[in-house]
Write a protein that holds these residues in place. Structure first.
Motif, PDB file in Angstrom:
ATOM      1  N   ALA A  43      43.672   6.868  38.414  1.00 51.92           N
ATOM      2  CA  ALA A  43      43.264   8.113  39.080  1.00 51.92           C
ATOM      3  C   ALA A  43      43.180   7.923  40.591  1.00 51.92           C
ATOM      4  CB  ALA A  43      41.925   8.589  38.533  1.00 51.92           C
ATOM      5  N   PRO A  47      46.416  10.183  44.495  1.00 52.33           N
ATOM      6  CA  PRO A  47      46.656  10.773  45.820  1.00 52.33           C
ATOM      7  C   PRO A  47      47.624   9.947  46.672  1.00 52.33           C
ATOM      8  CG  PRO A  47      44.311  10.558  45.389  1.00 52.33           C
ATOM      9  CD  PRO A  47      45.005   9.841  44.300  1.00 52.33           C
ATOM     10  N   PHE A  50      51.370  10.792  45.963  1.00 49.42           N
ATOM     11  CA  PHE A  50      51.957  12.072  46.354  1.00 49.42           C
ATOM     12  C   PHE A  50      53.034  11.904  47.398  1.00 49.42           C
ATOM     13  CE2 PHE A  50      47.713  14.093  45.242  1.00 49.42           C
ATOM     14  CZ  PHE A  50      48.158  14.356  43.971  1.00 49.42           C
ATOM     15  N   ARG A 195      19.054  15.160  31.052  1.00 51.55           N
ATOM     16  CA  ARG A 195      20.358  15.773  31.291  1.00 51.55           C
ATOM     17  C   ARG A 195      21.472  14.715  31.251  1.00 51.55           C
ATOM     18  NH1 ARG A 195      18.345  18.162  35.492  1.00 51.55           N
ATOM     19  NH2 ARG A 195      17.249  19.693  34.253  1.00 51.55           N
ATOM     20  N   ASP A 199      25.912  14.449  27.402  1.00 48.51           N
ATOM     21  CA  ASP A 199      27.265  14.114  26.961  1.00 48.51           C
ATOM     22  C   ASP A 199      27.281  12.850  26.115  1.00 48.51           C
ATOM     23  OD1 ASP A 199      28.335  16.288  28.118  1.00 48.51           O
ATOM     24  OD2 ASP A 199      29.131  15.289  29.877  1.00 48.51           O
ATOM     25  N   VAL A 331      46.426  11.043  33.157  1.00 44.47           N
ATOM     26  CA  VAL A 331      46.620  10.995  34.609  1.00 44.47           C
ATOM     27  C   VAL A 331      48.108  10.819  34.929  1.00 44.47           C
ATOM     28  CG1 VAL A 331      45.929   9.828  36.717  1.00 44.47           C
ATOM     29  CG2 VAL A 331      44.344   9.985  34.828  1.00 44.47           C
ATOM     30  N   ARG A 407      29.911   6.908  37.566  1.00 44.44           N
ATOM     31  CA  ARG A 407      29.667   8.337  37.769  1.00 44.44           C
ATOM     32  C   ARG A 407      28.544   8.587  38.765  1.00 44.44           C
ATOM     33  NH1 ARG A 407      26.863  11.058  32.440  1.00 44.44           N
ATOM     34  NH2 ARG A 407      25.110   9.665  32.312  1.00 44.44           N
ATOM     35  N   ASN A 408      28.330   7.615  39.657  1.00 43.46           N
ATOM     36  CA  ASN A 408      27.390   7.775  40.770  1.00 43.46           C
ATOM     37  C   ASN A 408      26.010   8.208  40.286  1.00 43.46           C
ATOM     38  OD1 ASN A 408      29.465   7.380  42.885  1.00 43.46           O
ATOM     39  ND2 ASN A 408      30.291   9.216  41.937  1.00 43.46           N
TER      40      ASN A 408
ATOM     41  N   ALA B  46      37.030  11.351  36.557  1.00 45.96           N
ATOM     42  CA  ALA B  46      38.253  11.072  37.293  1.00 45.96           C
ATOM     43  C   ALA B  46      39.448  11.244  36.370  1.00 45.96           C
ATOM     44  CB  ALA B  46      38.212   9.663  37.850  1.00 45.96           C
ATOM     45  N   GLY B  47      40.527  11.850  36.882  1.00 44.19           N
ATOM     46  CA  GLY B  47      41.748  11.960  36.105  1.00 44.19           C
ATOM     47  C   GLY B  47      41.925  13.289  35.397  1.00 44.19           C
ATOM     48  N   ASP B  51      39.497  17.267  38.600  1.00 44.89           N
ATOM     49  CA  ASP B  51      39.498  16.134  39.525  1.00 44.89           C
ATOM     50  C   ASP B  51      40.813  16.064  40.292  1.00 44.89           C
ATOM     51  OD1 ASP B  51      38.415  13.412  40.388  1.00 44.89           O
ATOM     52  OD2 ASP B  51      40.316  12.863  39.469  1.00 44.89           O
ATOM     53  N   ARG B  55      41.253  16.217  44.342  1.00 51.82           N
ATOM     54  CA  ARG B  55      41.817  15.135  45.155  1.00 51.82           C
ATOM     55  C   ARG B  55      42.976  15.646  46.008  1.00 51.82           C
ATOM     56  NH1 ARG B  55      39.545  10.158  43.771  1.00 51.82           N
ATOM     57  NH2 ARG B  55      38.324  10.349  41.874  1.00 51.82           N
ATOM     58  N   ILE B  56      43.765  16.578  45.459  1.00 50.48           N
ATOM     59  CA  ILE B  56      44.854  17.133  46.257  1.00 50.48           C
ATOM     60  C   ILE B  56      44.287  17.983  47.388  1.00 50.48           C
ATOM     61  CG2 ILE B  56      46.898  18.614  46.206  1.00 50.48           C
ATOM     62  CD1 ILE B  56      47.250  17.813  43.304  1.00 50.48           C
ATOM     63  N   ARG B  68      37.052  12.392  56.800  1.00 45.20           N
ATOM     64  CA  ARG B  68      37.357  12.031  55.431  1.00 45.20           C
ATOM     65  C   ARG B  68      36.648  12.975  54.461  1.00 45.20           C
ATOM     66  NH1 ARG B  68      36.993   5.820  53.409  1.00 45.20           N
ATOM     67  NH2 ARG B  68      38.186   6.249  51.539  1.00 45.20           N
ATOM     68  N   VAL B  70      35.511  12.835  50.710  1.00 40.47           N
ATOM     69  CA  VAL B  70      35.382  11.872  49.616  1.00 40.47           C
ATOM     70  C   VAL B  70      35.079  12.609  48.313  1.00 40.47           C
ATOM     71  CG1 VAL B  70      34.179   9.826  48.810  1.00 40.47           C
ATOM     72  CG2 VAL B  70      34.471  10.210  51.254  1.00 40.47           C
ATOM     73  N   VAL B  72      33.594  12.776  44.838  1.00 42.33           N
ATOM     74  CA  VAL B  72      32.561  12.057  44.089  1.00 42.33           C
ATOM     75  C   VAL B  72      32.470  12.664  42.698  1.00 42.33           C
ATOM     76  CG1 VAL B  72      30.152  11.383  44.043  1.00 42.33           C
ATOM     77  CG2 VAL B  72      31.293  11.703  46.218  1.00 42.33           C
ATOM     78  N   ASN B  73      32.831  11.882  41.682  1.00 42.51           N
ATOM     79  CA  ASN B  73      32.746  12.381  40.309  1.00 42.51           C
ATOM     80  C   ASN B  73      31.331  12.229  39.806  1.00 42.51           C
ATOM     81  OD1 ASN B  73      35.643  10.861  40.513  1.00 42.51           O
ATOM     82  ND2 ASN B  73      35.747  12.805  39.459  1.00 42.51           N
ATOM     83  N   ARG B  74      30.728  13.328  39.391  1.00 38.18           N
ATOM     84  CA  ARG B  74      29.414  13.261  38.756  1.00 38.18           C
ATOM     85  C   ARG B  74      29.459  13.987  37.423  1.00 38.18           C
ATOM     86  NH1 ARG B  74      24.937  11.515  41.563  1.00 38.18           N
ATOM     87  NH2 ARG B  74      25.182  11.204  43.787  1.00 38.18           N
ATOM     88  N   PRO B  75      30.203  13.408  36.455  1.00 39.98           N
ATOM     89  CA  PRO B  75      30.326  14.083  35.171  1.00 39.98           C
ATOM     90  C   PRO B  75      29.046  13.943  34.363  1.00 39.98           C
ATOM     91  CG  PRO B  75      31.444  11.991  35.102  1.00 39.98           C
ATOM     92  CD  PRO B  75      30.912  12.136  36.498  1.00 39.98           C
ATOM     93  N   GLY B  76      28.837  14.844  33.440  1.00 37.66           N
ATOM     94  CA  GLY B  76      27.685  14.744  32.549  1.00 37.66           C
ATOM     95  C   GLY B  76      27.190  16.114  32.168  1.00 37.66           C
ATOM     96  N   GLY B  79      29.219  19.286  32.806  1.00 39.59           N
ATOM     97  CA  GLY B  79      29.330  19.775  34.178  1.00 39.59           C
ATOM     98  C   GLY B  79      27.978  20.039  34.821  1.00 39.59           C
ATOM     99  N   LEU B  81      25.315  18.315  35.206  1.00 39.23           N
ATOM    100  CA  LEU B  81      24.783  17.256  36.059  1.00 39.23           C
ATOM    101  C   LEU B  81      25.331  17.367  37.475  1.00 39.23           C
ATOM    102  CD1 LEU B  81      22.870  15.164  35.046  1.00 39.23           C
ATOM    103  CD2 LEU B  81      24.741  13.587  34.786  1.00 39.23           C
ATOM    104  N   HIS B  85      23.329  18.302  41.068  1.00 39.94           N
ATOM    105  CA  HIS B  85      23.429  17.532  42.309  1.00 39.94           C
ATOM    106  C   HIS B  85      23.851  18.421  43.469  1.00 39.94           C
ATOM    107  CE1 HIS B  85      22.492  13.513  41.053  1.00 39.94           C
ATOM    108  NE2 HIS B  85      23.261  13.652  39.977  1.00 39.94           N
TER     109      HIS B  85
END
Lengths: 496, 329, 148
Positions: A43, A47, A50, A195, A199, A331, A407-408, B46-47, B51, B55-56, B68, B70, B72-76, B79, B81, B85
């Motif tokens: 992933a 970018p 491209f 939360r 998932d 991807v 996932r930060n 991601a992917g 996402d 990114r595009i 820049r 950036v 940031v993926n915060r899945p959960g 959606g 979660l 944030h």
């Protein structure tokens, strides 16, 4: 045939080879770090690709993909810290080998097995991809249900010296797998209002906790972990497995490659099913099954050839049907379409040149990581000489940062530490951790497909036995379960 | 007494300074915004398609912003979660998020009591993608039109199985809406990924697939899958052979939309700046070409119009939910 | 503590947990509870098996090296400190302090060696994750709190 040569011509340009080298190195690094999965690696590359011509972009994606699956085996063997679920089975035998000073040999075997599995699946992809893609369609929910059960049966093999404790560990994994919002009814199950758990319990923090963080505890806590007092293995110089060992493993390599390629074709089945089923089958067919889990090269060979064979397998439905075999190839589809290549039969006719360039680049990437792996392994094994208390904090840092990067989420970092402590005590008290992870991976596949089958068949349990494919799989499950018991009984009889 | 006056003077002086500095700094923010990297929160992994679009977009937005961007993926929590944030982020314009309609507007009432954000915490900025819902069957299926499909369900409700991507998602809502409109009962099966669902459809394990246009456009054009209806106002260019639901007498509109939003407290100048950057990117032909190749139908809705769009959709779905909740409570 | 005592204690605890899971699963709406009930029952059965085994086992367990509790506590404190510092003062500082302290206390390294290792390893992590992979690592809430 002409098309293969044209494709080869595209590949032997300096730019293409450089891209291949960089992709392979990046993939190996990504695969070996805990928390960085091959999905994330691919992933992150999207970018960048491209602005590249389609040929180079696909070479980069392909190289990162295959080498990241291989990269996981290095840390799994040397440190017992598998970066992804695909290399757990590798760690089961690889780490005991490394502790006996045979790390180089184990990596050598893992490299050759990965090469074998990778090449096998790419050749399958080149030769019989279109007819094989029907396998992806033949598998309905009933077949996935039985396949997941097949995967769970392997727990018996993985936890052979503590079978009941293995079952308990798996049961806990299944309970953890049921956490989260239920996809069918929307009910909350065991989320406690958290939360972060809606998932489900995230797999990688559990995996990294149970294996990597608990390993950091193992390395740091003993009194003999320091620089002055540590006893580390004497390295034995061998970096390639003996030819006799290779010959002994040939059948396993072949069997695991077939299993890996077929499982790869099935969307949503996952790499780890392939490596665990192969590991179990290798053990089942071995003359010395008791050696598995204590440092058997054949175990490493089974797991690694299977997980690398998955890479080619997943591309079969991706390229022929436009149905991605896993998250990485999903991807890939994005990478293909962005360059105007639409997955489907036209890829093998209209755009055959680019497609074969991709396939051949996978072939070359396999060869390249094998060369790099064999060359690097003599330096990498030195890691096993580093005292535990120096290594431990660094493994912990990688685990914590890698988990956060997924996932930060700070919640996941607490999770990884908690499972690290759990894993440390599980190991001390002889509860194997691998069944828990297998169950956590397979639980959702099993549950979702079982309930789908029930909805489709209106609660008719015979649906699993009336479909030929599902019945065949059922028979295989029974065989896999019964064979070790029968074997035991036969040996006992022979002794008397 | 004297001391008191001095104190008062000091107080007034400092208050004035504070106002002055405060005023200057808001001016300054609008003028040299942005002067550090911007975070773009994606509430999915991601992917995925959300996402990929992010990114595009980030690549083009970086050129416009000179900073820049950036991802940031915060899945959960499907959606939620990521949106929590976004809602709680500092409203300084340095945090943007992608919101997915209709999911983002249904959580506040379907998850009432436990949901971590409210629609008032989020200020929609601009919609980018609108991916209309499609009901499709395999090419070898006996159902040629929506009508024959409905008749079959009426005659034998158990024979038909329809997939959707998770309960309460846009596909599920679309299928429910259609079932209500046609007055039929559908047997739903949940598939978590579009890949598995497409494979199940082609393999004949399910009867029909409710998904989004971009997920099946290739299969439809290759003739492996037949679209029975697209839930949009007009036919879609990429699949012009597929009739709309309206043409066939079923007034169903459903789509998955993806757009940008900022935390509610963002100041107007910063909001305007971000809006103009988004507009620049969306009007960039290169960006449009990449979206077209990924089969992502661009449908820009800017500023207040987008805010209204989200709130109208919220009110409509809320009314539906109050009538007949689709998740048992 | 001998292993079979640990086993019997654990089986009681986990068995109760599994019973709880089954109980909650039975109360779930629709077919959502089937899977938890099956998993919980399986766990319960396994607990029963292990429990019976641990009571029947007569021969003493092979001895395990005792846990060095002092080192264990020290290490746990280091790990907790790492997380606390990551959230409060930021990742980079947290990594350096964590590595320095844990290397000095646990591995008999002298402090200059530990410092060099700590700084260079933390820098490596920072470059790889923040610059190459663009992961925004926690920068610490303390600075924001002080600024306000």
């Amino acid at each position: 045939m002409d098309i293969l040569f044209t494709a080869l011509g595209n590949l032997v340009t300096p730019m293409a080879l450089l891209t291949l080298l960089l992709g392979t190195l990046a993939g190996m690094a990504i695969g070996s770090l805990p928390g960085l999965s091959s999905t994330m690696g691919v992933a992150l590359c999207i970018p960048i690709t491209f602005s590249m011509p389609p040929d180079l972009a696909l070479i980069l994606l392909g190289a990162v993909y295959v080498s990241s699956v291989y990269g996981g085996s290095i840390t799994a063997i040397l440190l017992r810290t598998p970066g992804t679920d695909a290399s757990i089975a590798t760690a089961l035998d690889g780490y005991p080998l490394a502790m006996a000073g045979r790390g180089g040999e184990a990596i050598g075997m893992a490299t050759l097995a990965s090469l074998f599995g990778g090449l096998f699946s790419v050749i399958v992809l080149i030769t019989i991809a279109p007819p094989l893609s029907t396998v992806a369609l033949a598998f309905g929910p009933q077949e996935y249900t039985v396949l997941a059960i097949f995967g769970l049966v392997t727990i018996v093999g993985v936890a052979s010296d503590q079978p009941i404790k293995g079952v308990l560990s798996a049961a806990i994994g299944l309970i953890l797998a049921s956490v989260g919002l239920d996809a069918f009814t929307g009910a909350q199950r065991f989320t406690f209002g958290q939360r972060e758990l809606f998932d489900g319990v995230p797999l990688l923090p559990v995996l990294i906790g149970l294996f990597s963080v608990s390993q950091a505890f193992n390395l740091c806590v003993p009194k003999s972990a320091g620089v002055l007092s540590s006893k580390r293995p004497q390295l034995q110089g061998r970096n390639l497995p003996l030819w006799s060992d290779m010959k002994r493993c040939l059948r396993t390599l072949l069997r695991s490659s077939v299993i890996g390629s077929v499982v790869g074709i099935l969307p949503g089945a996952g790499t780890s099913i392939a490596s665990f089923i192969s590991y179990n089958e290798a053990r089942r067919h071995s003359n010395t099954p008791e050696k598995f889990g204590k440092g058997e090269l054949e175990g490493v060979a089974a797991s690694e050839s299977a997980n690398n064979a998955v890479t080619g397998g997943t591309l079969i439905p991706t390229l022929t049907l436009g149905i991605p075999g896993n998250a990485v190839t999903a991807v890939f589809i994005g990478g293909l379409t962005i360059h105007g290549l639409i997955p489907g039969p036209s890829l093998f006719t209209q755009h055959a040149e680019t497609t074969y360039t991709l396939i051949l680049s996978l072939l070359l990437a396999n060869i390249l990581f094998a060369i790099l792996g064999l060359w690097l392994c003599r330096y990498l094994v030195i890691v096993t000489k580093v005292p535990g208390a120096v290594l431990g904090p660094m493994i912990l840092v990688f685990s914590v940062i890698g988990t956060y990067a997924l996932r930060n989420e700070i919640f996941d970092v607490w999770l990884v530490i908690a499972f690290g402590v759990v894993g440390y005590f599980m190991e001390r008290w002889r509860y194997p951790a691998a069944p828990l992870v297998i169950a956590l991976i397979l639980g959702p596949i099993l549950e979702v497909n079982f309930r789908r089958s029930m909805q489709i068949s209106h609660w008719d349990l015979t649906t699993f036995f009336t479909r030929p494919l599902s019945l065949t799989l059922c028979v295989l499950v029974v065989l896999a379960l019964a064979y070790p018991l029968w074997n035991q009984w036969r040996r006992r009889n022979a002794q008397q | 007494m004297k001391a008191n006056i001095k104190f008062k003077q000091k107080l007034i002086l400092s208050a004035m300074t504070a106002i002055l500095v405060g005023g200057l700094s808001t001016l300054a923010v609008a003028k040299d915004f942005p002067n550090k990297p911007i975070q773009l929160i994606v509430a999915f992994g991601a992917g995925g398609s959300t996402d990929t679009m992010a990114r595009i977009f980030a690549k083009y937005a970086e050129e416009e912003l000179g900073q820049r961007v950036v991802v940031v993926n915060r899945p959960g929590a499907g959606g939620e979660l990521g949106w929590v944030h976004l809602a709680n982020a500092a409203p300084d314009g340095y945090t943007l998020g992608l919101i997915n309609s209709p999911v983002v507007e249904v959580y506040p009432f379907t998850r009432e009591g436990s949901v971590g954000y409210s629609l008032d915490d989020i200020r929609p900025l601009a919609n980018i993608i609108t991916d209309p819902g499609v009901l499709a069957v395999a090419a070898n299926s006996p159902y040629q039109t929506l009508e024959s499909f409905v008749t079959a369900v009426q005659e034998n409700p158990r024979s038909v199985v329809v997939s959707h991507e998770g309960i309460g998602g846009d596909d599920h809502l679309a299928a429910l809406n259609f079932a209500k409109e046609a007055d039929i009962d559908l047997n739903f099966v949940s598939y978590s990924g579009n890949a598995e669902a497409t494979a199940a459809l082609l393999g004949g394990h399910i009867t029909a697939f409710q998904g989004n246009m971009s997920e099946v456009v290739n299969q439809i054009n290759e003739g492996k899958v037949r679209g029975l209806a697209v839930w949009s106002n007009e036919r879609i260019d990429a699949i012009s052979q597929v009739p709309t639901g309206k043409e066939q007498g079923y007034d169903v509109l459903a789509a998955a939309s993806r757009g940008f939003a900022v935390p509610a407290g963002v100041s107007q100048p910063v909001y305007d700046k971000l809006l103009s950057v988004t507009r620049e990117v969306v009007e960039n032909p290169e960006f449009l070409a990449e979206m077209a190749q990924l089969n992502m139908p661009v449908n820009p809705i800017y500023g207040q119009d987008y805010v209204d769009f989200i709130h109208e959709s919220h009110d409509r779905l809320k009314a539906l939910w109050d009538q007949e909740p689709w998740i048992e409570q | 503590m001998p292993l079979n005592k640990i086993d019997s204690t654990l089986t009681v605890l986990i068995g109760a947990l599994c019973a709880g899971v089954v109980w909650i699963g039975l109360g779930m709406r629709g077919d959502a509870g089937i899977f938890p009930v099956i998993a919980g029952s399986l766990g319960g059965l396994a607990c029963l098996g292990i429990g019976i085994n641990s009571f029947r086992r007569k021969r003493p367990d092979e001895s395990q090296p005792p846990i060095a509790w002092q080192r264990f506590t020290l290490w746990c404190l280091c790990v907790l400190g790492l997380l606390g510092l990551m959230i409060s003062v930021g990742t980079f500082v947290a990594l350096v302090i964590f590595l320095l302290v844990s290397l000095c206390c646990l591995s008999d390294l002298r402090w200059p060696a530990a410092l060099i290792l700590a700084v260079s390893f933390s820098s490596l992590i920072y470059v790889v994750f923040v610059h190459l992979l663009a992961v925004p690592l926690p920068s610490g809430g303390l600075w924001n709190w002080l600024a306000n």
